[in-house]
Scaffold this active site. Structure first.
Site, PDB file in Angstrom:
ATOM      1  N   HIS A   5       1.930   5.954   2.224  1.00 38.76           N
ATOM      2  CA  HIS A   5       2.507   6.610   1.044  1.00 38.76           C
ATOM      3  C   HIS A   5       2.540   8.138   1.153  1.00 38.76           C
ATOM      4  CE1 HIS A   5       3.284   3.283  -1.723  1.00 38.76           C
ATOM      5  NE2 HIS A   5       2.254   2.692  -1.164  1.00 38.76           N
ATOM      6  N   SER A  35      -2.078   4.118  -3.415  1.00 44.63           N
ATOM      7  CA  SER A  35      -0.804   3.803  -4.068  1.00 44.63           C
ATOM      8  C   SER A  35      -0.919   3.484  -5.548  1.00 44.63           C
ATOM      9  CB  SER A  35      -0.142   2.642  -3.346  1.00 44.63           C
ATOM     10  OG  SER A  35      -0.957   1.492  -3.446  1.00 44.63           O
ATOM     11  N   LYS A  41       8.896   2.902   3.746  1.00 44.23           N
ATOM     12  CA  LYS A  41       8.787   3.565   2.442  1.00 44.23           C
ATOM     13  C   LYS A  41       9.678   4.811   2.453  1.00 44.23           C
ATOM     14  CE  LYS A  41       4.641   1.204   1.127  1.00 44.23           C
ATOM     15  NZ  LYS A  41       3.328   0.887   1.669  1.00 44.23           N
TER      16      LYS A  41
HETATM   17  C1  LIG Z   1       2.851  -0.417   2.203  1.00 46.69           C
HETATM   18  C2  LIG Z   1       1.644  -0.224   3.016  1.00 46.69           C
HETATM   19  C3  LIG Z   1       1.504  -0.871   4.249  1.00 46.69           C
HETATM   20  C4  LIG Z   1       2.506  -1.866   4.737  1.00 46.69           C
HETATM   21  O1  LIG Z   1       3.629  -1.254   5.240  1.00 46.69           O
HETATM   22  P1  LIG Z   1       4.899  -2.152   5.620  1.00 46.69           P
HETATM   23  O2  LIG Z   1       5.659  -1.321   6.556  1.00 46.69           O
HETATM   24  O3  LIG Z   1       5.599  -2.437   4.344  1.00 46.69           O
HETATM   25  O4  LIG Z   1       4.361  -3.394   6.254  1.00 46.69           O
HETATM   26  C5  LIG Z   1       0.401  -0.586   5.015  1.00 46.69           C
HETATM   27  N1  LIG Z   1      -0.543   0.274   4.588  1.00 46.69           N
HETATM   28  C6  LIG Z   1      -0.455   0.897   3.405  1.00 46.69           C
HETATM   29  C7  LIG Z   1      -1.522   1.842   3.001  1.00 46.69           C
HETATM   30  C8  LIG Z   1       0.637   0.664   2.570  1.00 46.69           C
HETATM   31  O5  LIG Z   1       0.738   1.285   1.405  1.00 46.69           O
END
Ligand SMILES: *Cc1c(COP(=O)(O)O)cnc(C)c1O
Length: 396
Positions: free
Chosen positions: A214, A186, A244
């Site tokens: 992502h 990210s 996301k």
């Molecule tokens: C954002 C993210 C998470 C967490 O996801 P949520 O649904 O917001 O808890 C887990 N792993 C990665 C790689 C992320 O980028």
């Protein structure tokens, strides 16, 4: 009366952070998290969300959420294993399995919970986990919860991974060895080298675990990084988030039926935390339907991402080597990066600065997350503000 030890601990540490300028003040939004947001009465172009496809404010999702809320209520009422499994949870899992091209899927309350539950459900102190040094915090915590030996390898360095996999295998110390990676990283927007990872996994008999938070909705025509590389049957765990690109909340693990059956009896956040709200489950189902029916949102996201990247590059900014719509604008110096982000804010662009220790020293950046909901007009406005601030601060 509160604990004196705690009071002292909090005061000292909060002051320390504030003195170093590292205390993060959270800005509350007074609007939906769309391409334009309102903070403190001021409208800003939003380049900070993970709402890649703009689904967080999609009318069809809102309608589905409202209908499910009317039918099932606002809460699921229990953990999944007692009586918190509604038929729409099952339907969502079926949709996700077919979306991910796997036999089965299990839904959690968040992506974070997937990692907190799935890793420790299969790995224990007699096992080892090879983990990319830039993996997400929830992966790191999930690994720790398993009590397996954690072996970090240099970011996307396949020689290092291979060497460490070989050593771990030949040591004979471990019952099982897992390789775990983000699908898309990210901070830089680079993609994990999954074809090589899978090859190394086959050579040393590793369990493969890809957290595609992502990548889902973004790569592989929406199905994610694993599909992008045509490896759907070669990766044991595919983790995704529903918060996301999907725009709602929740997370899932997709994989073989036996794996999912096992997680349903062993993953602790699934067993001991109340299930996704009915409205969220219904909105997620609608989102998957939209993504399955058409790639329009996905295509628009890429078009906008490429447009923003091209614009920033032409202005003379260093945008790194992102392979996805994630667009870092690398300033370098930490305090200059923070100043840059602050000036963008004053001029009307909301893009957060990300500095050490989240990224290596000297690579401070403002990270831009364009979405399918941005218009060309909005992006042009953002670019003109970037130009102004870049010139004001002597970066351009
Ligand atoms: C954002 C993210 C998470 C967490 O996801 P949520 O649904 O917001 O808890 C887990 N792993 C990665 C790689 C992320 O980028």
């Amino acid at each position: 009366m509160s604990s004196k030890v705690l009071d002292k601990f909090l005061k000292e540490n909060l002051n320390d952070l504030k003195e170093k300028g590292l205390y993060n003040v959270i800005d509350p939004l007074e609007s939906a998290n769309g391409p334009i947001i309102k903070i403190g009465g001021k409208e800003l172009i939003n380049l900070s969300s993970n709402n890649y496809l703009g689904l967080a404010t999609n009318e069809e999702l809102i309608k589905a959420c409202n209908e499910a809320t009317t039918k099932y209520g606002v809460g699921a009422g229990a953990v999944r294993t007692i009586n918190g499994t509604l038929d729409i949870h099952i339907k969502l899992e079926e949709k996700l399995a077919s979306f991910k091209h796997t036999e089965s899927a299990i839904v959690f309350q968040s992506g974070f919970n997937c990692n907190a539950g799935a890793i420790q459900a299969v790995m224990d102190k007699n096992d080892a986990i090879l983990s990319d040094e830039l993996n997400h915090a929830s992966i790191i915590d999930g690994c720790r919860l398993s009590r397996a030996k954690i072996i970090r390898y240099n970011h996307s360095d396949m020689n290092d991974l291979r060497q460490k996999a070989k050593e771990a295998k030949e040591s004979g110390l471990y019952n099982k060895i897992m390789i775990i990676t983000d699908g898309v990283f990210s901070m830089d927007g680079d993609i994990a080298k999954l074809p090589e990872i899978v090859k190394i996994a086959e050579e040393f008999d590793l369990i493969t675990y890809v957290d595609d938070a992502h990548g889902s909705g973004v790569l592989g025509k929406g199905s994610g990084t694993v599909k992008h590389f045509g490896l759907s049957d070669k990766v044991d765990f595919q983790i995704g988030t529903l918060s996301k690109a999907i725009g709602v909340v929740g997370g899932y693990v997709a994989g073989k039926k036996d794996l999912i059956d096992w997680l349903k009896v062993r993953a602790r956040p699934f067993l001991f935390s109340t299930s996704l709200t009915p409205g969220s489950a219904a909105a997620c189902i609608k989102a998957i339907d939209i993504l399955t029916e058409s790639t329009a949102l996905h295509d628009k996201l890429w078009e906008n991402g490429n447009y923003l990247k091209k614009g920033l590059r032409e202005l003379g900014f260093n945008i790194g080597n992102s392979e996805t719509p994630i667009t870092p604008c690398i300033i370098g110096d930490e305090s200059k990066t923070q100043e840059f982000s602050k000036r963008l804010y004053e001029e009307g662009v909301y893009a957060k600065s990300i500095v050490f220790p989240t990224v290596p020293k000297g690579t401070g950046r403002v990270r831009n997350m364009p979405t399918a909901a941005h218009t060309k007009e909005i992006l042009d406005k953002a670019l003109s503000i970037y130009e102004k601030v870049g010139k004001d601060l002597g970066i351009l």
